[in-house]
Design an enzyme around this catalytic site. Structure first.
Site, mmCIF file in Angstrom:
data_model
loop_
_atom_site.group_PDB
_atom_site.id
_atom_site.type_symbol
_atom_site.label_atom_id
_atom_site.label_comp_id
_atom_site.label_asym_id
_atom_site.label_seq_id
_atom_site.Cartn_x
_atom_site.Cartn_y
_atom_site.Cartn_z
ATOM 1 N N ALA A 1 20.528 20.050 106.598
ATOM 2 C CA ALA A 1 21.098 19.254 105.500
ATOM 3 C C ALA A 1 21.108 20.035 104.190
ATOM 4 C CB ALA A 1 20.305 17.963 105.340
ATOM 5 N N CYS B 1 9.380 9.148 103.288
ATOM 6 C CA CYS B 1 8.329 8.564 104.143
ATOM 7 C C CYS B 1 7.025 9.338 103.983
ATOM 8 C CB CYS B 1 8.779 8.504 105.600
ATOM 9 S SG CYS B 1 9.119 10.115 106.303
HETATM 10 N N1 SAH Z 1 17.573 7.919 109.660
HETATM 11 C C1 SAH Z 1 16.915 7.832 110.940
HETATM 12 C C2 SAH Z 1 15.575 8.513 111.004
HETATM 13 C C3 SAH Z 1 15.597 9.942 110.535
HETATM 14 S S1 SAH Z 1 14.200 10.847 110.996
HETATM 15 C C4 SAH Z 1 16.770 6.355 111.299
HETATM 16 O O1 SAH Z 1 16.931 5.500 110.438
HETATM 17 O O2 SAH Z 1 16.494 6.046 112.453
HETATM 18 C C5 SAH Z 1 14.542 12.404 110.337
HETATM 19 C C6 SAH Z 1 15.631 13.192 111.056
HETATM 20 O O3 SAH Z 1 15.856 14.375 110.284
HETATM 21 C C7 SAH Z 1 15.281 13.684 112.462
HETATM 22 O O4 SAH Z 1 16.246 13.220 113.364
HETATM 23 C C8 SAH Z 1 15.319 15.209 112.381
HETATM 24 O O5 SAH Z 1 15.934 15.800 113.516
HETATM 25 C C9 SAH Z 1 16.189 15.440 111.160
HETATM 26 N N2 SAH Z 1 15.961 16.674 110.400
HETATM 27 C C10 SAH Z 1 14.793 17.281 110.117
HETATM 28 N N3 SAH Z 1 14.987 18.340 109.288
HETATM 29 C C11 SAH Z 1 16.319 18.392 109.052
HETATM 30 C C12 SAH Z 1 17.155 19.249 108.260
HETATM 31 N N4 SAH Z 1 16.634 20.246 107.537
HETATM 32 N N5 SAH Z 1 18.477 19.005 108.238
HETATM 33 C C13 SAH Z 1 18.999 17.976 108.942
HETATM 34 N N6 SAH Z 1 18.266 17.133 109.706
HETATM 35 C C14 SAH Z 1 16.948 17.342 109.756
#
Ligand code: SAH
Length: 400
Positions: free
Chosen positions: A284, A344
């Protein structure tokens, strides 16, 4: 039974029922408690304060579980306390397809124990020596109380290391849980959302899905009618699903995990969603920058990153990370659009998180209004004597 004597002046939080005793608060230990054993906690003058469970390796030496001198921490106590936790969730349990947290550790008086219910199956996480040594008692209590079809253990969280415990994963009772569609909880008084999500208990992140965001999915979705949305850190697509249900025009789901995006696609199909959807696998931090250079714009962006701060020493780096993604996202939102942003990390307070968003807004030169403040779903209650249990915070903002 071993007795833990706390240093003078360190009784106050214990008397106020805060459930943690750190090593620094302990003057001396009389006896030689085994890992997970019940210990008595006394003030320096010898007066009894509380009773809890010893941990031989963590800095968090004692987790307190009763302040009643007549209450033994035995199997009956364990059963009664689990029963109390479940009774507080009865309104959600009526629906047999619902996924819901049944026991939330300290918040339910059971330090180190998490129990999640996915339809007819239960997932347990035993995160302390005390709970790990009582796995059979926990399983027996849950079988008697809830008669599940199967109980699966997912004690693979990193925090087990601090307790000197290896990961423990596997079927503990009954049948192996299949990959199954479940319905996340909705706020009391709200009609069932009708949204279903696949839960893969052995392979999914956390215990299957992010139950703590269940209510927030719908709250955020309500702002996404007709919107071109970016669900950033989407995992299984909970926000995108809710946005689509509320009439979003276009969905972009971004996650670093290809498996997460596959699951999100399956969840969209499971709910018969035909909204045009793009799945973007990547980091991201990079992709938000790329979108800016491409002058891409969205009507609503959801930012729900994983935990950035695991310890106090990481707090500054974590706040830089939160500021960065929020700043990047603010650049991509059309005037009048929505930013739904979450943290979180328990160590980042709601106040600090708000300051971080403020600082991103200043740098982005945007006016940002907080429309709603969000927290974890009510099956993850916050115990007043244990403010640390409030870990999830979010803002729904309008961006001008
Ligand atoms: N929004 C989701 C929960 C997200 S948990 C819900 O409501 O159910 C966080 C997510 O971020 C995970 O799926 C993980 O794979 C992703 N993630 C972790 N680091 C990341 C990064 N640098 N870029 C994109 N995604 C990432």
């Amino acid at each position: 039974m071993a007795t833990i004597i706390v240093r003078p002046g360190r009784e106050r939080p214990i008397l106020q029922r805060h459930p943690w005793v750190f090593s620094g608060a302990i003057a001396r230990v009389s006896g030689n408690p085994a890992p997970g054993e019940v210990v008595e906690v006394c003030a320096h003058d010898g007066s009894w304060l509380a009773r809890g469970f010893w941990s031989s390796s963590s800095q968090l030496r004692v987790r307190l579980a009763t302040w009643d001198a007549n209450q033994p921490l035995d199997e009956t106590w364990l059963r009664d306390t689990i029963t109390r936790a479940v009774s507080g969730r009865e309104q959600w349990l009526i629906n047999p397809a619902i996924a819901c947290r049944l026991v939330f550790s300290e918040s339910d008086g059971l330090p180190g124990l998490i129990v999640d219910r996915y339809g007819c199956y239960l997932v347990i996480q035993l995160l302390t020596q005390a709970m790990a040594t009582r796995v059979d008692q926990v399983v027996a209590a849950l079988v008697d109380l809830l008669a599940p079809r199967g109980i699966y253990e997912r004690s693979d969280a990193d925090v087990r290391e601090k307790e000197d415990l290896l990961p423990a994963v596997g079927l503990r009772w009954g049948e192996m849980p299949p990959r199954m569609p479940v319905t996340p909880i909705t706020a009391l008084g709200q009609p069932a959302s009708g949204i279903r999500m696949f839960a893969d208990l052995p392979a999914g992140q956390k215990t299957g899905i992010y139950l703590d965001q269940a209510i927030n999915h719908a709250r955020v979705g309500a702002y996404c009618t007709d919107a071109d949305i970016l669900d950033c850190f989407s995992y299984a697509g909970g926000f995108a699903l809710a946005a689509a249900r509320a009439g979003a025009r276009r969905l972009t789901l971004l996650d670093a995990s290809a498996d997460a995006l596959t699951l999100a696609g399956e969840n969209l199909r499971l709910n018969n969603i035909t909204t045009p959807a793009e799945f973007v696998e990547g980091d991201a931090f990079h992709i938000l920058r790329r979108y800016r250079s491409e002058q891409r714009q969205f009507d609503a962006i959801i930012l729900d990153p994983p935990k950035f701060a695991y310890q106090q020493a990481h707090l500054e780096r974590a706040t830089r990370g939160y500021k960065d993604i929020n700043l990047q996202a603010l650049h991509l939102i059309r005037p009048g659009g929505i930013l739904a942003t979450f943290s979180c990390s328990g160590l980042v307070s709601a106040d600090l998180f708000q300051k971080v968003i403020f600082s991103a807004a200043v740098d982005a030169r945007r006016d940002v209004q907080i429309l709603e403040r969000l927290t974890q779903a009510p099956d993850h209650p916050v115990l007043l004597s244990f403010p640390e249990s409030e870990y999830l915070k979010g803002f729904i903002c309008r961006v001008w």
